[in-house]
Write a protein that holds these residues in place. Structure first.
Motif, PDB file in Angstrom:
ATOM      1  N   THR A 132       0.838  -1.197   0.000  1.00 13.80           N
ATOM      2  CA  THR A 132       0.000   0.000   0.000  1.00 13.80           C
ATOM      3  C   THR A 132       0.870   1.243   0.000  1.00 13.80           C
ATOM      4  O   THR A 132       1.788   1.369   0.819  1.00 13.80           O
ATOM      5  N   TYR A 134       0.595   5.689  -0.229  1.00 17.06           N
ATOM      6  CA  TYR A 134      -0.354   6.758   0.063  1.00 17.06           C
ATOM      7  C   TYR A 134      -0.041   8.000  -0.765  1.00 17.06           C
ATOM      8  O   TYR A 134       1.119   8.403  -0.877  1.00 17.06           O
ATOM      9  N   SER A 136      -1.583  12.109  -1.922  1.00 13.49           N
ATOM     10  CA  SER A 136      -2.347  13.236  -1.397  1.00 13.49           C
ATOM     11  C   SER A 136      -3.738  13.290  -2.027  1.00 13.49           C
ATOM     12  O   SER A 136      -3.867  13.399  -3.246  1.00 13.49           O
ATOM     13  N   TYR A 137      -4.781  13.223  -1.187  1.00 11.23           N
ATOM     14  CA  TYR A 137      -6.148  13.306  -1.703  1.00 11.23           C
ATOM     15  C   TYR A 137      -6.424  14.697  -2.273  1.00 11.23           C
ATOM     16  O   TYR A 137      -7.048  14.843  -3.323  1.00 11.23           O
ATOM     17  N   ARG A 165     -14.444   5.865   0.726  1.00 13.23           N
ATOM     18  CA  ARG A 165     -14.213   5.378   2.090  1.00 13.23           C
ATOM     19  C   ARG A 165     -15.453   4.772   2.750  1.00 13.23           C
ATOM     20  O   ARG A 165     -15.330   3.878   3.593  1.00 13.23           O
ATOM     21  N   LYS A 185     -11.181  11.815   1.929  1.00 15.22           N
ATOM     22  CA  LYS A 185      -9.971  11.030   2.162  1.00 15.22           C
ATOM     23  C   LYS A 185     -10.336   9.583   2.470  1.00 15.22           C
ATOM     24  O   LYS A 185     -11.317   9.310   3.135  1.00 15.22           O
ATOM     25  N   GLY A 186      -9.516   8.669   1.977  1.00 10.79           N
ATOM     26  CA  GLY A 186      -9.810   7.252   2.134  1.00 10.79           C
ATOM     27  C   GLY A 186     -10.211   6.596   0.826  1.00 10.79           C
ATOM     28  O   GLY A 186     -10.405   5.389   0.771  1.00 10.79           O
ATOM     29  N   TYR A 188      -9.632   4.784  -2.513  1.00 11.10           N
ATOM     30  CA  TYR A 188      -8.491   3.935  -2.859  1.00 11.10           C
ATOM     31  C   TYR A 188      -8.696   3.181  -4.166  1.00 11.10           C
ATOM     32  O   TYR A 188      -9.818   2.956  -4.610  1.00 11.10           O
ATOM     33  N   GLU A 207      -3.890   4.400  -1.739  1.00 12.65           N
ATOM     34  CA  GLU A 207      -4.892   5.119  -0.950  1.00 12.65           C
ATOM     35  C   GLU A 207      -4.605   6.619  -0.964  1.00 12.65           C
ATOM     36  O   GLU A 207      -3.458   7.048  -0.830  1.00 12.65           O
ATOM     37  N   LYS A 209      -4.965   9.967   0.923  1.00 10.55           N
ATOM     38  CA  LYS A 209      -5.224  10.435   2.298  1.00 10.55           C
ATOM     39  C   LYS A 209      -5.100  11.960   2.409  1.00 10.55           C
ATOM     40  O   LYS A 209      -4.478  12.594   1.596  1.00 10.55           O
TER      41      LYS A 209
END
Length: 209
Positions: A132, A134, A136-137, A165, A185-186, A188, A207, A209
């Motif tokens: 996984t 991460y 930036s949303y 999410r 956010k969340g 994916y 994802e 976030k």
């Protein structure tokens, strides 16, 4: 008068019988549990795998060997926490039904050569030690992005899906297709790749976030 009373009582009794005869329909609960999986383990770390959804149903879960993997239900999703390579069976009980998920946990291999999201290219080596990563949303939010995956030699893409999410299920996405990254956010992306020689599957997550 007596005849009218008797008639009224007969009608009321008939209505009561009809009402009690109508079956009470329970709310249908969505659940989807995988019955067989082959997962790869990251060396030196632990990893969580989603093996199905029970929705709002009350479920009990159990691992046949907690030294290899443990299991829990969180927000309607069954999560297996892999500890080391080996074979384990996860038993899920919902109402009167029992589901058994056979897991083979193996050492991790990175199948990703590169991932392109919109105009941004992500190098495959970011997946060398983690399934996984991460992003930036806020950088991508509410923007429609083209998703393109390139896999290493010997690997075949099986599926790409995405989810917000609060969703309890994923939606399929074609390689090279576009998706709007939204919902907070969340959000994916979920990728399943197969080693064509060894017939092993590996899951990758991105994802926001």
């Amino acid at each position: 008068m007596k005849k009218m009373m008797k008639r009224t009582i007969s009608i009321l009794l008939a209505v009561m019988i009809m009402v009690t005869a109508i079956p009470v329909m329970a709310a249908e609960t969505y659940y989807d549990i995988h019955t067989s999986e082959t997962n790869l383990l990251i060396p030196g770390t632990y990893e969580d795998y989603n093996i199905g959804s029970v929705g709002k149903a009350k479920a009990t879960v159990k691992s046949s060997n907690t030294k290899i993997a443990t299991v829990k239900v969180k927000k309607g999703v069954i999560w297996v926490h892999a500890k080391k390579p080996g074979k384990v069976t996860i038993t899920t009980k919902i109402r009167k039904k029992t589901y058994k998920t056979k897991l083979t946990i193996l050492k991790y291999e990175n199948p990703i050569s590169s991932v392109k999201i919109g105009k941004t290219t992500i190098k495959g080596n970011r997946f060398n030690k983690a399934t996984t990563i991460y992003l930036s949303y806020s950088k991508y939010q509410n923007k429609k992005q083209k998703i393109k995956l390139n896999l290493k030699k010997g690997w075949k893409l099986r599926t790409i899906s995405y989810s917000q999410r609060n969703w309890n299920k994923d939606k399929a996405l074609k390689n090279g297709g576009s998706v709007k990254i939204s919902g907070g956010k969340g959000f994916y992306l979920w990728v399943c790749a197969e080693n064509t020689k060894l017939k092993r599957t590996q899951y990758i997550n991105i994802e926001f976030k």
